[in-house]
Design a protein around this motif. Structure first.
Motif, mmCIF file in Angstrom:
data_model
loop_
_atom_site.group_PDB
_atom_site.id
_atom_site.type_symbol
_atom_site.label_atom_id
_atom_site.label_comp_id
_atom_site.label_asym_id
_atom_site.label_seq_id
_atom_site.Cartn_x
_atom_site.Cartn_y
_atom_site.Cartn_z
ATOM 1 N N ILE A 14 0.787 -1.178 -0.032
ATOM 2 C CA ILE A 14 -0.191 0.014 -0.049
ATOM 3 C C ILE A 14 0.876 1.343 -0.210
ATOM 4 O O ILE A 14 0.549 2.188 -0.754
ATOM 5 C CB ILE A 14 -0.730 -0.067 1.275
ATOM 6 N N ALA A 38 -6.838 2.485 -2.188
ATOM 7 C CA ALA A 38 -7.809 2.318 -1.363
ATOM 8 C C ALA A 38 -8.510 0.953 -1.245
ATOM 9 O O ALA A 38 -8.926 0.490 -0.310
ATOM 10 C CB ALA A 38 -8.877 3.374 -1.708
ATOM 11 N N GLN A 39 -8.207 0.288 -2.429
ATOM 12 C CA GLN A 39 -9.057 -1.003 -2.398
ATOM 13 C C GLN A 39 -7.991 -1.978 -1.527
ATOM 14 O O GLN A 39 -8.702 -3.000 -1.066
ATOM 15 C CB GLN A 39 -8.964 -1.412 -3.947
ATOM 16 N N GLU A 87 -6.485 -0.882 1.147
ATOM 17 C CA GLU A 87 -6.709 -0.677 2.330
ATOM 18 C C GLU A 87 -8.134 -1.459 2.627
ATOM 19 O O GLU A 87 -8.102 -1.765 4.171
ATOM 20 C CB GLU A 87 -6.926 0.799 2.599
ATOM 21 N N MET A 88 -9.125 -1.299 1.858
ATOM 22 C CA MET A 88 -10.202 -2.190 2.221
ATOM 23 C C MET A 88 -10.134 -3.716 2.513
ATOM 24 O O MET A 88 -10.584 -4.252 3.379
ATOM 25 C CB MET A 88 -11.239 -1.992 1.254
ATOM 26 N N SER A 89 -9.060 -4.370 1.799
ATOM 27 C CA SER A 89 -8.735 -5.591 2.006
ATOM 28 C C SER A 89 -8.265 -5.983 3.328
ATOM 29 O O SER A 89 -8.406 -7.203 3.892
ATOM 30 C CB SER A 89 -7.781 -6.247 0.831
ATOM 31 N N TRP A 121 -10.373 1.023 7.121
ATOM 32 C CA TRP A 121 -11.662 1.743 6.824
ATOM 33 C C TRP A 121 -11.205 3.469 6.539
ATOM 34 O O TRP A 121 -11.325 3.993 5.703
ATOM 35 C CB TRP A 121 -12.837 1.860 7.596
ATOM 36 N N ALA A 148 -8.501 3.613 3.747
ATOM 37 C CA ALA A 148 -9.178 3.763 2.443
ATOM 38 C C ALA A 148 -9.995 4.958 1.998
ATOM 39 O O ALA A 148 -10.003 5.482 0.927
ATOM 40 C CB ALA A 148 -10.238 2.452 2.564
ATOM 41 N N ALA A 171 -9.317 7.182 -1.082
ATOM 42 C CA ALA A 171 -10.263 7.536 -2.059
ATOM 43 C C ALA A 171 -10.480 9.096 -2.406
ATOM 44 O O ALA A 171 -10.846 9.534 -3.480
ATOM 45 C CB ALA A 171 -11.684 6.829 -1.553
ATOM 46 N N LEU A 174 -16.303 3.733 -3.267
ATOM 47 C CA LEU A 174 -15.046 3.242 -1.832
ATOM 48 C C LEU A 174 -15.315 4.044 -0.796
ATOM 49 O O LEU A 174 -15.196 3.614 0.306
ATOM 50 C CB LEU A 174 -13.515 3.119 -2.569
ATOM 51 N N ALA A 199 -16.269 2.825 2.898
ATOM 52 C CA ALA A 199 -15.322 2.961 4.026
ATOM 53 C C ALA A 199 -16.014 3.673 5.105
ATOM 54 O O ALA A 199 -15.871 3.483 6.504
ATOM 55 C CB ALA A 199 -13.913 3.566 3.524
#
Length: 421
Positions: free
Chosen positions: A317, A337-338, A340-342, A346, A349, A353, A373, A377
């Motif tokens: 990241i 951001a994707q 971070e979401m994984s 939040w 992410a 975004a 996104l 989040a």
């Protein structure tokens, strides 16, 4: 991969000196014999003058040697053999000064007299063929050296190299191939320029297995030449031997032989190609930190890919965000951001975004995804106001409208429930 050997013959011209005696020693036994037409005997006086000129040449007194031989040539012009030897010796005065055009002229004149015995004549032909190569007159080199090889007994490897070089420069690779193979077979110890010539021929004829063998010899004997490591690795890739390609570049890295940016990048990519991402990521990160690899969007994106494949997501990241900073638009912040979401980060992410939207330059789908996104989040953190606003924005883009509508309904329900509680 390209090769150039137009000046290769310069390094071997001097070998021809060994083929030419300065004068016939038999002359010393015939003090009173006069020269006759067709004779290969030399008067003591002529022999002494040639010997003196040769000694002057060996001491670097080239002008003195030339003038002595010029005067001698005028005195023996009625004796073809003595004149031929005089012209031949004059040629070597110019060879020692690397004045090859003048040398070629004198050797040609010596040959045209047709007065030299077979062995010295063959030596002159050999020298002249090499000099024509130095002068870029490769057709003449091919013609003369081909004829010379037909009659020569136990010809040296240098002769085959001279001929192969001429064929190569003329792009007659198929003719060069058997000749350079013969030269390598006669090679007593590795000669770098010869091996490079063989490599060029093999590469042009797509004989990659033989090229790999040649490069293995070059790497073993000249390990500090970075190009050989790179070329060997490239040939292994061409042969579909990715593990050998990786091992070659990895060993070069350990030896400190990698210097150029492309070499570090290729090594990192080879680690990824062989499903060994972690050391590739470490090497690339170190190279970026040391500025051995330029800090660009593309290079940080490669680093991010390596860290992610190595399951070092946080490092991936960070690298992706670095790449995004160098990018012209915000698309890579969306990918950050994707990621971070994984990790269920939040806050990270949402921040990524927002940066994507702030940087801009996004197409319709990318913009919708950025809002989606951000909304997701925010929803995960129970920030319903921000989530509703973001999903409303995402509904404005056809690519994300359906998904955003579903999320919006969910968030509005969750908000109402939270209000009741």
């Amino acid at each position: 991969m390209s090769f150039s050997f137009k000046t290769l013959a310069i390094s071997v011209v001097g070998v021809a000196l060994a083929f030419i005696p300065v004068a016939e020693s038999a002359a010393q036994d015939r003090d009173n014999r006069n020269n006759e037409e067709g004779s290969t005997f030399m008067s003591p006086r002529t022999y002494a003058r040639i010997t003196n000129a040769t000694e002057a040449m060996n001491e670097g007194q080239y002008q003195e040697a030339f003038e002595a031989l010029r005067d001698l040539a005028a005195d023996v012009e009625d004796s073809p053999y003595e004149l031929a030897v005089t012209l031949q010796t004059t040629a070597y005065v110019f060879i020692n000064q690397e004045k090859y055009e003048q040398a070629a002229d004198y050797l040609k004149r010596a040959l045209d007299l047709n007065a030299l015995p077979p062995e010295p004549e063959q030596g002159v032909i050999y020298s002249l063929a090499q000099i024509y190569g130095v002068l870029g007159q490769y057709e003449k080199t091919i013609q003369m050296m081909t004829g010379w090889l037909k009659t020569a007994e136990n010809p040296p490897a240098d002769a085959y190299i001279t001929l192969a070089n001429a064929y190569y420069v003329m792009e007659r690779y198929k003719e060069a191939y058997p000749v350079v193979k013969k030269a390598l077979a006669l090679m007593k110890e590795p000669q770098e320029q010869w091996l490079k010539l063989a490599l060029g021929v093999q590469y042009e004829l797509e004989k990659y297995r033989e090229a790999a063998n040649t490069l293995e010899i070059l790497v073993a004997n000249w390990p500090d030449e970075n190009q050989y490591w790179r070329q060997l690795s490239g040939i292994y890739i061409q042969l579909g031997e990715d593990q050998k390609a990786l091992a070659t570049m990895a060993l070069a890295y350990e030896k400190g032989a990698l210097k150029d940016e492309d070499e570090f990048l290729n090594l990192a990519r080879l680690y990824l190609l062989n499903d060994v991402p972690y050391p590739g990521a470490v090497i690339l990160e170190d190279a970026l930190a040391a500025e051995k690899v330029e800090r660009t969007e593309e290079h940080y994106e490669l680093l991010a890919q390596a860290w992610v494949e190595a399951r070092e997501y946080e490092k991936g990241i960070a690298a992706m965000k670095k790449a995004a900073e160098y990018a012209e638009d915000g698309a890579l912040f969306i990918r950050a951001a994707q990621l971070e979401m994984s990790l269920a980060n939040w806050e990270g992410a949402a921040a990524a975004a927002r940066k994507a939207l702030e940087k801009g330059g996004l197409d319709s789908e990318e913009t919708g995804n950025a809002w989606l996104l951000l909304g997701t989040a925010a929803a995960e953190e129970d920030d319903f106001e921000t989530a509703v606003e973001a999903f409303e924005k995402a509904r404005g883009y056809p690519e994300t409208r359906e998904n955003a509508t579903q999320w919006l309904a969910f968030v509005q329900t969750e908000r109402e429930v939270s209000t009741l509680n």
